[in-house]
Design a protein around this motif. Sequence first.
Motif, PDB file in Angstrom:
ATOM      1  N   UNK A  29       0.811  -1.227   0.000  1.00  0.00           N
ATOM      2  CA  UNK A  29       0.000   0.000   0.000  1.00  0.00           C
ATOM      3  C   UNK A  29       0.838   1.268   0.000  1.00  0.00           C
ATOM      4  N   UNK A  30       2.087   1.186   0.431  1.00  0.00           N
ATOM      5  CA  UNK A  30       2.942   2.371   0.405  1.00  0.00           C
ATOM      6  C   UNK A  30       3.148   2.877  -1.018  1.00  0.00           C
ATOM      7  N   UNK A  31       3.069   1.968  -1.995  1.00  0.00           N
ATOM      8  CA  UNK A  31       3.297   2.387  -3.378  1.00  0.00           C
ATOM      9  C   UNK A  31       2.064   2.224  -4.256  1.00  0.00           C
ATOM     10  N   UNK A  32       1.012   1.597  -3.746  1.00  0.00           N
ATOM     11  CA  UNK A  32      -0.135   1.309  -4.602  1.00  0.00           C
ATOM     12  C   UNK A  32      -1.241   2.358  -4.532  1.00  0.00           C
ATOM     13  N   UNK A  33      -1.237   3.191  -3.515  1.00  0.00           N
ATOM     14  CA  UNK A  33      -2.318   4.146  -3.346  1.00  0.00           C
ATOM     15  C   UNK A  33      -2.127   5.380  -4.240  1.00  0.00           C
ATOM     16  N   UNK A  34      -3.150   6.206  -4.280  1.00  0.00           N
ATOM     17  CA  UNK A  34      -3.062   7.435  -5.084  1.00  0.00           C
ATOM     18  C   UNK A  34      -1.903   8.311  -4.606  1.00  0.00           C
ATOM     19  N   UNK A  35      -1.753   8.448  -3.290  1.00  0.00           N
ATOM     20  CA  UNK A  35      -0.628   9.191  -2.723  1.00  0.00           C
ATOM     21  C   UNK A  35       0.500   8.206  -2.435  1.00  0.00           C
ATOM     22  N   UNK A  36       1.103   7.693  -3.503  1.00  0.00           N
ATOM     23  CA  UNK A  36       2.069   6.608  -3.369  1.00  0.00           C
ATOM     24  C   UNK A  36       3.497   7.121  -3.324  1.00  0.00           C
ATOM     25  N   UNK A  37       4.351   6.310  -2.697  1.00  0.00           N
ATOM     26  CA  UNK A  37       5.784   6.584  -2.730  1.00  0.00           C
ATOM     27  C   UNK A  37       6.357   6.097  -4.058  1.00  0.00           C
ATOM     28  N   UNK A  38       7.460   6.696  -4.453  1.00  0.00           N
ATOM     29  CA  UNK A  38       8.116   6.308  -5.694  1.00  0.00           C
ATOM     30  C   UNK A  38       8.930   7.450  -6.240  1.00  0.00           C
ATOM     31  N   UNK A  39       9.684   7.165  -7.283  1.00  0.00           N
ATOM     32  CA  UNK A  39      10.478   8.220  -7.906  1.00  0.00           C
ATOM     33  C   UNK A  39      10.234   8.228  -9.402  1.00  0.00           C
ATOM     34  N   UNK A  40      10.304   9.415  -9.989  1.00  0.00           N
ATOM     35  CA  UNK A  40      10.106   9.542 -11.421  1.00  0.00           C
ATOM     36  C   UNK A  40      11.276   8.925 -12.171  1.00  0.00           C
ATOM     37  N   UNK A  41      10.963   8.264 -13.281  1.00  0.00           N
ATOM     38  CA  UNK A  41      11.985   7.612 -14.078  1.00  0.00           C
ATOM     39  C   UNK A  41      11.565   7.691 -15.540  1.00  0.00           C
ATOM     40  N   UNK A  42      12.500   8.054 -16.403  1.00  0.00           N
ATOM     41  CA  UNK A  42      12.199   8.161 -17.826  1.00  0.00           C
ATOM     42  C   UNK A  42      12.203   6.788 -18.484  1.00  0.00           C
ATOM     43  N   UNK A  43      11.693   6.718 -19.705  1.00  0.00           N
ATOM     44  CA  UNK A  43      11.727   5.456 -20.457  1.00  0.00           C
ATOM     45  C   UNK A  43      13.165   5.011 -20.686  1.00  0.00           C
ATOM     46  N   UNK A  44      14.066   5.950 -20.953  1.00  0.00           N
ATOM     47  CA  UNK A  44      15.481   5.602 -21.141  1.00  0.00           C
ATOM     48  C   UNK A  44      16.068   4.981 -19.873  1.00  0.00           C
ATOM     49  N   UNK A  45      15.760   5.581 -18.732  1.00  0.00           N
ATOM     50  CA  UNK A  45      16.278   5.058 -17.471  1.00  0.00           C
ATOM     51  C   UNK A  45      15.654   3.705 -17.142  1.00  0.00           C
ATOM     52  N   UNK A  46      14.380   3.535 -17.487  1.00  0.00           N
ATOM     53  CA  UNK A  46      13.733   2.246 -17.262  1.00  0.00           C
ATOM     54  C   UNK A  46      14.393   1.173 -18.128  1.00  0.00           C
ATOM     55  N   UNK A  47      14.723   1.517 -19.364  1.00  0.00           N
ATOM     56  CA  UNK A  47      15.431   0.577 -20.232  1.00  0.00           C
ATOM     57  C   UNK A  47      16.786   0.198 -19.627  1.00  0.00           C
TER      58      UNK A  47
END
Length: 297
Positions: free
Chosen positions: A68-86
């Motif tokens: 639930x820390x990452x699944x809710x609307x007010x979720x934790x996480x960091x932005x990542x670009x498609x290049x970085x995801x690749x």
Amino acid sequence: MLKNCQLCPRACGADRTKNRGACGAGIEIEAARASLHMWEEPPISGTNGSGTVFFSHCSLGCVFCQNRKISRREAEGQNITADALAKTFLSLEKKGAHNINLVTGAHYVPQIIEALQIARKQGLSLPVVYNSSGYEQVETLQLLDGHIDIYLPDYKYYSSYYAGLYSHAEDYREFAVPAIDEMVRQTGAPQFDKNGLLKRGTVIRHLMLPGLAGDTAQVLRDIASRWGDSVLISLMRQYTPFDMQDYPELDRTITAEEYADACTLFGELGLGGFFQQDESISESFIPAFDGTGLEEN
């Protein structure tokens, strides 16, 4: 596609280039962790682990969600670009991952496809797993045709009542069944390599919930009648309650008798797949969603 978002069954129509959708996701990919994961089904985790990428936000709102820390609307996480995801995918491959495992990524499908295309051009050769709640739009899954090798959907509920009560989605089964149909159409029957690792196929997960043995039985019968040996089934018993004050009926684990009865039905229906031993309950854990393993933008 993100200017009038219809990617999940909520079909909220949000302009995600400016705002967030009903799930909480905006225009940028948000992720919380990338790591080798040993606790998937044996032919997915293998000996080295599955290369899991945990995405933030979710279209469901399961009251018992472990993440639930990452699944809710007010979720934790960091932005990542498609290049970085690749780059993250390629990094997991270098670490020895048997596959790339996309955990709850429906709301980022266009960006994930872009990242997979970039990674493939740079040498990514692993099978890709789409790890899903089962609450999916067929049209979104069709975009993934040719990009996904293994589908790992949940089939959470047969009853619309329980789906509404515990996941705020009375229409869960109305979407999950055609979604799994599409997944099976894309992958065909399970295929394994010489080491017993899954190369292609669909594995349906069902997490048993306290007091819902009858619903579990209906789910298993439905799977047997619809897909038979075209899929594998993972019958999961590791439900772990926490903060269940508002749902006291869910404030316990699954009993040995409940699980044994479900396993007996599983066998009677001729299903193939995976059971969990008693000790697997203690293996239920919540990883650190601190950005570990995500490559820099």
